[in-house]
Design an enzyme around this catalytic site. Structure first.
Site, mmCIF file in Angstrom:
data_model
loop_
_atom_site.group_PDB
_atom_site.id
_atom_site.type_symbol
_atom_site.label_atom_id
_atom_site.label_comp_id
_atom_site.label_asym_id
_atom_site.label_seq_id
_atom_site.Cartn_x
_atom_site.Cartn_y
_atom_site.Cartn_z
ATOM 1 N N ASP A 90 -3.101 4.620 -2.193
ATOM 2 C CA ASP A 90 -4.124 5.062 -1.534
ATOM 3 C C ASP A 90 -4.832 6.243 -2.158
ATOM 4 O O ASP A 90 -4.111 7.380 -2.426
ATOM 5 C CB ASP A 90 -3.793 5.322 -0.088
ATOM 6 C CG ASP A 90 -4.863 5.625 0.825
ATOM 7 O OD1 ASP A 90 -5.456 4.639 1.103
ATOM 8 O OD2 ASP A 90 -4.857 6.721 1.525
ATOM 9 N N ASP A 107 0.838 -1.015 -0.090
ATOM 10 C CA ASP A 107 0.106 0.036 -0.083
ATOM 11 C C ASP A 107 0.930 1.255 -0.159
ATOM 12 O O ASP A 107 1.921 1.346 0.767
ATOM 13 C CB ASP A 107 -0.803 -0.133 1.166
ATOM 14 C CG ASP A 107 -2.076 0.434 1.169
ATOM 15 O OD1 ASP A 107 -2.578 1.413 0.490
ATOM 16 O OD2 ASP A 107 -2.940 -0.302 1.456
ATOM 17 N N ASP A 133 -12.890 -0.885 4.093
ATOM 18 C CA ASP A 133 -13.575 0.414 4.186
ATOM 19 C C ASP A 133 -15.023 0.047 4.086
ATOM 20 O O ASP A 133 -15.803 0.748 4.266
ATOM 21 C CB ASP A 133 -13.085 1.733 3.270
ATOM 22 C CG ASP A 133 -11.626 1.792 3.420
ATOM 23 O OD1 ASP A 133 -11.139 1.946 4.717
ATOM 24 O OD2 ASP A 133 -10.906 2.089 2.646
HETATM 25 C C1 NOJ Z 1 -8.271 4.758 2.143
HETATM 26 C C2 NOJ Z 1 -8.051 3.812 2.939
HETATM 27 O O1 NOJ Z 1 -8.603 2.590 2.313
HETATM 28 C C3 NOJ Z 1 -8.582 3.909 4.109
HETATM 29 O O2 NOJ Z 1 -8.873 2.914 5.032
HETATM 30 C C4 NOJ Z 1 -8.073 5.201 4.983
HETATM 31 O O3 NOJ Z 1 -8.590 5.362 6.083
HETATM 32 C C5 NOJ Z 1 -8.019 6.300 4.015
HETATM 33 N N1 NOJ Z 1 -7.749 5.953 2.598
HETATM 34 C C6 NOJ Z 1 -7.140 7.534 4.387
HETATM 35 O O4 NOJ Z 1 -5.737 7.047 4.198
#
Ligand code: NOJ
Length: 533
Positions: A203, A101, A328
């Site tokens: 990300d 990531d 998420d």
């Molecule tokens: C996207 C990520 O998938 C999520 O988990 C994170 O909180 C936000 N970006 C901020 O980095």
């Protein structure tokens, strides 16, 4: 379009690991790299080709690792750099790939870059972040909101300016208009590429660069109360700026210099905008994540037209991809139920395009309810009462029916599903009717049949209950028919003269049956048919 010389990231199956929740080996209730290493054989057995791990870097863990304080090291919670070296070596020995990531939009407020930047207005790193004076009345510079609630600006008392943060105030946004920031992040990429990683999941790719005048975002007329506050505005000036494509291109050119690598972009945008991230002349992300299956209502006509619209919108040589879940989002088995989750698995693993599996999907893991006073996720904590916490989809993987599901010897950081003694990897490996066995069979057939991994896609028929399509490679043709409801439905292909044999079905009793004329499907049933010529 038939893909002639498919590459590993086109043929392969990606599996996302949320490292805190995969396997704990050092007895702190949190997963670690050694834990992942100990489960590589399982992933190899399942037929996974590519592993993507959510962030493992030093971090104050305000956003569970998406707030990075050192991009080129490993958080002690997860292990050491030598554990990482062992992980990558073993992944490669097993013929798999490893993707990390990359979080380029923001750092932790404890990153040395930010500490320097906030130390004074004339610090050389001041311009590495987005600093701005207050308006005359002392208020925030513009109306931009934070995805995690509240406004997106934080006042710095010492230097008397605001800085912008799209997420937590502990996650200040980098200023990607500054060439030094660009070079610093490219050096991070080089560091991991030199170690042999096979690519990055980037990300919030569409957030990386902002309007240079920082103009106010317009109101969102479609806002509904239970949504996150962030949705009150349309982020037209804070995200998806034209200049982002130049940045993505630079990243692409950089990784291309290392051979056949991959850049996956995390992008939540409508299809017509999403596909622009493939870049002009395909010099963008290899795979801009396609989240339609987890954002659209689970309704046959909507899904089938989304598939067709996506196929039609792809640029020439743009390779598709599909996702059912991530760390998420609500888990697929919670959103549509276990019966439909099998149908969804068949869809994911028979569509044209690289599939990404979120850990636990393969055993039908569901969201785990976490009481409000136990919530750990900042998105949930910052917006109480809206049930926006992401903890439920991040719970530990149940491996067997021993204490804590074999995940850890101590109480895990989040609870396991209550029924883990009846739903775990070990049990399902031995059960011919389990979700895991079903996933494995779908994966096996996808890997064996080029028609399914890289063949063409042709829609056949859809109505408000079912969708169907054909995948083809040379003379090999497969028909997929999926019932996206709990009620019976009838597939009537007579006029198409489709004949064949069912080779995989959500309900294995159907396997081996001929398809010839009208075929009735029970609720939650899906079939994969090898067609006769
Ligand atoms: C996207 C990520 O998938 C999520 O988990 C994170 O909180 C936000 N970006 C901020 O980095």
């Amino acid at each position: 379009m038939e893909q002639k010389d498919a590459l590993w990231w086109q043929r392969g199956i990606i599996y996302q690991i949320y490292p805190r929740s995969y396997q704990d080996t050092n007895g702190d209730g949190i997963g670690d790299l050694k834990g992942i290493i100990s489960r590589l054989e399982y992933l190899h057995w399942l037929g996974i080709d590519v592993i993507w791990i959510s962030p493992i870097y030093p971090s104050p863990m305000k956003d569970f690792g998406y707030d990075i304080s050192n991009y080129t090291d490993i958080h002690p919670l997860f292990g050491s750099m030598s554990d990482f070296d062992e992980l990558i070596a073993q992944v490669h020995t097993l013929g798999m790939k490893l993707i990390l990531d990359l979080v380029p939009n923001h750092t932790s407020n404890e990153h040395p870059w930010f500490i320097e930047s906030r130390s004074g207005r004339d610090n050389p790193k001041r311009d590495w972040y987005i600093w701005k004076d207050a308006r005359e009345d002392g208020s925030v510079p513009n109306n931009w909101l934070s995805v995690f609630g509240g406004n997106g600006w934080e006042w710095d008392e010492q230097t008397k300016q605001y800085y912008y943060h799209a997420f937590l105030k502990e996650q200040p946004d980098l200023n990607w208009r500054n060439p030094d920031v660009q070079q610093a992040m490219y050096n991070v990429m080089r560091f991991w590429l030199d170690k042999g990683v096979d690519g990055f999941r980037v990300d919030v790719m569409w957030h990386m660069i902002k309007d240079d005048e920082l103009r106010d975002n317009p109101l969102n007329p479609g806002y509904a109360d239970l949504q996150a506050d962030y949705n009150k505005l349309l982020p037209v000036y804070s995200t998806d700026q034209p200049e982002v494509h130049e940045i993505v291109k630079q990243m692409r050119v950089l990784v291309d210099g290392y051979g056949e690598k991959v850049i996956i972009g995390e992008i939540y945008l409508p299809i017509e905008k999403l596909v622009t991230y493939y870049g002009a002349n395909n010099l963008g992300a290899h795979l801009p994540f396609n989240f339609q299956l987890l954002t659209l209502p689970w309704e046959a006509l909507q899904i089938s037209s989304a598939i067709d619209a996506y196929e039609a919108a792809l640029p020439e040589n743009g390779w598709p991809n599909w996702v059912l879940g991530n760390h998420d989002q609500q888990r697929i088995a919670s959103r549509i139920g276990l019966g439909q989750a099998r149908v969804a698995a068949m869809l994911l693993l028979t569509l044209r395009g690289t599939p990404t599996i979120y850990y636990g999907e393969e055993i039908g893991m569901k969201d785990v309810p976490i009481e409000e006073d136990q919530v750990q996720d900042p998105q949930g904590l910052n917006m109480p009462g809206k049930h926006l916490s992401r903890d439920p989809e991040r719970t530990p993987m149940p491996w067997d029916n021993s204490a804590n599901g074999g995940f850890s010897k101590v109480k895990p950081w989040l609870p396991l599903e209550r029924d883990y003694k009846r739903k775990n990897v070990q049990l399902q490996q031995d059960d011919p009717f389990s979700m895991l066995t079903f996933y494995k069979r779908l994966i096996d057939v996808r890997k064996k049949e080029r028609a399914l991994s890289v063949g063409s896609y042709r829609p056949v028929y859809a109505n408000h209950q079912l969708i169907s399509y054909i995948r083809q490679w040379n003379d090999d043709k497969f028909l997929v028919v999926l019932n996206l409801t709990h009620g019976v439905c009838y597939f009537t292909p007579a006029h198409l003269e489709l004949k064949g044999t069912i080779i995989v079905a959500t309900h294995s009793e159907l396997e081996g049956l001929p398809l010839n004329g009208t075929f009735g499907l029970g609720g939650d049933e899906g079939i994969l048919v090898r067609l006769e010529e």
